[in-house]
Design a protein around this motif. Structure first.
Motif, PDB file in Angstrom:
ATOM      1  N   ARG A 140       0.834  -1.213   0.000  1.00  0.00           N
ATOM      2  CA  ARG A 140       0.000   0.000   0.000  1.00  0.00           C
ATOM      3  C   ARG A 140       0.865   1.258   0.000  1.00  0.00           C
ATOM      4  N   LEU A 141       1.993   1.210   0.718  1.00  0.00           N
ATOM      5  CA  LEU A 141       2.878   2.374   0.746  1.00  0.00           C
ATOM      6  C   LEU A 141       3.448   2.646  -0.638  1.00  0.00           C
ATOM      7  N   ARG A 142       3.916   1.589  -1.304  1.00  0.00           N
ATOM      8  CA  ARG A 142       4.526   1.765  -2.619  1.00  0.00           C
ATOM      9  C   ARG A 142       3.493   2.088  -3.703  1.00  0.00           C
ATOM     10  N   MET A 143       2.249   1.633  -3.521  1.00  0.00           N
ATOM     11  CA  MET A 143       1.217   1.901  -4.529  1.00  0.00           C
ATOM     12  C   MET A 143       0.867   3.376  -4.607  1.00  0.00           C
ATOM     13  N   VAL A 144       0.816   4.047  -3.462  1.00  0.00           N
ATOM     14  CA  VAL A 144       0.430   5.462  -3.428  1.00  0.00           C
ATOM     15  C   VAL A 144       1.705   6.294  -3.465  1.00  0.00           C
ATOM     16  N   LYS A 145       1.949   6.913  -4.599  1.00  0.00           N
ATOM     17  CA  LYS A 145       3.185   7.656  -4.810  1.00  0.00           C
ATOM     18  C   LYS A 145       3.133   9.025  -4.136  1.00  0.00           C
ATOM     19  N   ASP A 146       4.292   9.453  -3.611  1.00  0.00           N
ATOM     20  CA  ASP A 146       4.371  10.797  -3.049  1.00  0.00           C
ATOM     21  C   ASP A 146       4.740  11.790  -4.148  1.00  0.00           C
ATOM     22  N   ALA A 147       4.812  13.057  -3.783  1.00  0.00           N
ATOM     23  CA  ALA A 147       5.020  14.102  -4.779  1.00  0.00           C
ATOM     24  C   ALA A 147       6.353  13.935  -5.506  1.00  0.00           C
ATOM     25  N   GLY A 303      -3.967  -2.969 -17.302  1.00  0.00           N
ATOM     26  CA  GLY A 303      -2.839  -2.157 -16.861  1.00  0.00           C
ATOM     27  C   GLY A 303      -2.109  -2.726 -15.664  1.00  0.00           C
ATOM     28  N   HIS A 304      -1.031  -2.044 -15.312  1.00  0.00           N
ATOM     29  CA  HIS A 304      -0.190  -2.423 -14.189  1.00  0.00           C
ATOM     30  C   HIS A 304       0.364  -1.164 -13.548  1.00  0.00           C
ATOM     31  N   GLY A 305       0.622  -1.241 -12.238  1.00  0.00           N
ATOM     32  CA  GLY A 305       1.289  -0.151 -11.571  1.00  0.00           C
ATOM     33  C   GLY A 305       2.711  -0.002 -12.075  1.00  0.00           C
ATOM     34  N   ILE A 306       3.290   1.154 -11.801  1.00  0.00           N
ATOM     35  CA  ILE A 306       4.648   1.435 -12.277  1.00  0.00           C
ATOM     36  C   ILE A 306       5.336   2.354 -11.285  1.00  0.00           C
ATOM     37  N   GLY A 307       6.630   2.203 -11.164  1.00  0.00           N
ATOM     38  CA  GLY A 307       7.414   3.027 -10.252  1.00  0.00           C
ATOM     39  C   GLY A 307       8.845   2.575 -10.309  1.00  0.00           C
ATOM     40  N   LEU A 308       9.390   2.119  -9.167  1.00  0.00           N
ATOM     41  CA  LEU A 308      10.733   1.553  -9.163  1.00  0.00           C
ATOM     42  C   LEU A 308      10.801   0.288 -10.007  1.00  0.00           C
ATOM     43  N   SER A 309       9.683  -0.441 -10.059  1.00  0.00           N
ATOM     44  CA  SER A 309       9.558  -1.596 -10.947  1.00  0.00           C
ATOM     45  C   SER A 309       8.630  -1.210 -12.091  1.00  0.00           C
ATOM     46  N   VAL A 310       8.898  -1.741 -13.272  1.00  0.00           N
ATOM     47  CA  VAL A 310       8.037  -1.405 -14.409  1.00  0.00           C
ATOM     48  C   VAL A 310       6.674  -2.070 -14.279  1.00  0.00           C
ATOM     49  N   ALA A 325      -6.993   4.914  -5.201  1.00  0.00           N
ATOM     50  CA  ALA A 325      -6.791   6.040  -4.294  1.00  0.00           C
ATOM     51  C   ALA A 325      -5.910   7.076  -4.982  1.00  0.00           C
ATOM     52  N   ALA A 326      -6.091   8.343  -4.602  1.00  0.00           N
ATOM     53  CA  ALA A 326      -5.258   9.405  -5.163  1.00  0.00           C
ATOM     54  C   ALA A 326      -3.789   9.088  -4.912  1.00  0.00           C
ATOM     55  N   GLY A 327      -2.965   9.262  -5.952  1.00  0.00           N
ATOM     56  CA  GLY A 327      -1.541   8.982  -5.859  1.00  0.00           C
ATOM     57  C   GLY A 327      -1.133   7.667  -6.484  1.00  0.00           C
ATOM     58  N   MET A 328      -2.096   6.795  -6.768  1.00  0.00           N
ATOM     59  CA  MET A 328      -1.752   5.568  -7.484  1.00  0.00           C
ATOM     60  C   MET A 328      -1.400   5.906  -8.932  1.00  0.00           C
ATOM     61  N   VAL A 329      -0.433   5.168  -9.476  1.00  0.00           N
ATOM     62  CA  VAL A 329       0.034   5.412 -10.842  1.00  0.00           C
ATOM     63  C   VAL A 329       0.090   4.068 -11.566  1.00  0.00           C
ATOM     64  N   PHE A 330      -0.530   4.009 -12.740  1.00  0.00           N
ATOM     65  CA  PHE A 330      -0.564   2.743 -13.473  1.00  0.00           C
ATOM     66  C   PHE A 330      -0.798   2.997 -14.956  1.00  0.00           C
ATOM     67  N   SER A 331      -0.575   1.930 -15.744  1.00  0.00           N
ATOM     68  CA  SER A 331      -0.804   2.018 -17.182  1.00  0.00           C
ATOM     69  C   SER A 331      -2.264   1.724 -17.506  1.00  0.00           C
ATOM     70  N   VAL A 332      -2.719   2.280 -18.613  1.00  0.00           N
ATOM     71  CA  VAL A 332      -4.011   1.911 -19.215  1.00  0.00           C
ATOM     72  C   VAL A 332      -3.685   1.548 -20.652  1.00  0.00           C
ATOM     73  N   GLU A 333      -3.760   0.241 -20.984  1.00  0.00           N
ATOM     74  CA  GLU A 333      -3.203  -0.225 -22.255  1.00  0.00           C
ATOM     75  C   GLU A 333      -3.992  -1.371 -22.880  1.00  0.00           C
ATOM     76  N   PRO A 334      -5.247  -1.148 -23.237  1.00  0.00           N
ATOM     77  CA  PRO A 334      -5.965  -2.210 -23.950  1.00  0.00           C
ATOM     78  C   PRO A 334      -5.342  -2.457 -25.324  1.00  0.00           C
ATOM     79  N   GLY A 335      -5.561  -3.664 -25.835  1.00  0.00           N
ATOM     80  CA  GLY A 335      -5.035  -4.003 -27.145  1.00  0.00           C
ATOM     81  C   GLY A 335      -5.966  -4.930 -27.897  1.00  0.00           C
ATOM     82  N   ILE A 336      -5.733  -5.032 -29.190  1.00  0.00           N
ATOM     83  CA  ILE A 336      -6.439  -5.968 -30.069  1.00  0.00           C
ATOM     84  C   ILE A 336      -5.375  -6.801 -30.779  1.00  0.00           C
TER      85      ILE A 336
END
Length: 372
Positions: A140-147, A303-310, A325-336
């Motif tokens: 949870r700590l790593r999911m919510v990114k700080d500034a 999608g997947h979260g991203i940060g220190l790990s891709v 939650a606010a501060g989470m960062v992740f990809s949005v990448e649908p495909g065909i």
């Protein structure tokens, strides 16, 4: 800020938050061996060898570094000295696992998921109990990114956008995917990354393989080319963005299907806001494709979260009821992906805010037509 890490205050707050989370989980503490969790907590890039190295973070008390004496220099780039963290060094005749137990007030601990069995089993033997995984505590700590993290990810997003802006000049009939990938690798560094994380150049039928890397296949007129690329921006945060290119004018059916993909990606981004689940974001993209009869050709998570790990939490996938939650960062990448024919993907990294989603990538989503 040191190029390799944030200011010491960032790590001090992270250590305090991790100790509080351990207390809330009823743990005596955390034991963190080298890997992304250790880098998150103290900024260290030390690697795991056969000699045991760990940050021991008691729920109450000072975090302590247990490290072989001959590897102390590996921590000069971390905040161990600046934060005046105690260090218990050891030599080959010592038992480092007993040093860990001496720091902790009880055997109920959690360990990072990257701890090798080589160390996990002896540590469990000393404690008399098999440790839990710290993923639930630190996740949870790593999911919510700080500034500071979001600012770095924003720089990374801008850098990879600049790379995509140059990709069309590398795409020409007769060039191989590998040649294109080599040009992209040089450009990833030139545009502000410290290293290349990955490169996918999938042309023609290879574009229908989401995890194709590159090959000696030569680009041809009429190919779709999926270019999924990422790099690392210091102190160690990743970019990741995908755009799809057409060598010459695309087939009308491809254009029609691609327009559906654009709507699907937009629907998923529009769904992002605090309280919405990861499952709902995935469903937003999947439903658009299913309604157009293309659902079976979307074969991976949204999608997947991203940060220190891709790739890290949160994962935007069916069945994940985690509220955003606010501060989470992740990809949005649908495909065909039409096997043996062609594929397409659109990927942006987004940040959850109180109002919705802010994208860190700003290249156009249209199918990019490269003159043949």
């Amino acid at each position: 800020m040191d190029a390799g890490r944030f200011d010491a205050g960032v790590y001090s707050r992270r250590l305090a938050a991790a100790a509080a989370a351990a207390t809330a989980a009823g743990l005596a503490g955390l034991v963190i061996t080298p890997g992304y969790d250790l880098r998150y907590l103290i900024g260290s890039r030390a690697q795991t060898f056969e000699r045991f190295t760990a940050l021991v973070l008691p729920a109450r008390g000072r975090p302590t570094l247990v490290v072989p004496r001959l590897e102390l220099a590996a921590f000069t780039d971390s905040v161990v000295t600046e934060l005046e963290l105690p260090v218990r060094d050891w030599v080959d005749a010592d038992d480092p696992y007993r040093l860990v137990a001496a720091v902790l007030d009880g055997p109920e601990i959690a360990v990072t998921d990257s701890m090798p069995a080589l160390h996990l089993l002896p540590l469990a033997g000393v404690l008399g109990v098999l440790p839990l995984l710290a993923t639930g505590v630190l996740g949870r700590l790593r999911m919510v990114k700080d500034a500071s993290e979001i600012d770095t990810l924003r720089r990374a997003g801008a850098a990879i956008d600049r790379v995509h802006a140059r990709v069309p000049q590398f795409l020409a009939p007769g060039r191989t995917e590998a040649e294109v990938a080599a040009d992209i690798a040089e450009t990833i560094i030139a545009e502000g990354h410290s290293e290349v994380a990955f490169i996918i150049v999938g042309s023609g039928p290879h574009s229908a393989d989401p995890h194709h890397q590159c090959s000696d296949r030569r680009l041809q007129r009429g190919d779709l080319v999926v270019v999924d690329i990422g790099g690392v921006c210091e102190p160690g945060y990743h970019s990741d963005s995908t755009r799809t290119y057409s060598i010459g004018t695309p087939d009308p059916q491809v254009v029609q299907h691609y327009s559906v993909l654009q709507r699907a990606q937009r629907a998923a981004v529009d769904m992002v806001r605090p309280g919405v689940t990861a499952h709902q974001v995935d469903a937003a993209a999947r439903d658009v494709l299913a309604q157009a009869g293309l659902g079976e050709y979307f074969i991976h998570r949204t999608g997947h979260g991203i940060g220190l790990s891709v790739h890290e939490d949160p994962y935007i996938v069916a069945g994940n009821d985690l509220p955003l939650a606010a501060g989470m960062v992740f990809s949005v990448e649908p495909g065909i992906y039409l096997p043996g024919q062609w594929g397409a993907r659109i990927e942006d990294i987004v940040v959850v805010t109180d109002e919705g989603a802010i994208s860190l990538n700003h290249r156009p989503h249209e199918l990019v037509v490269v003159p043949a």
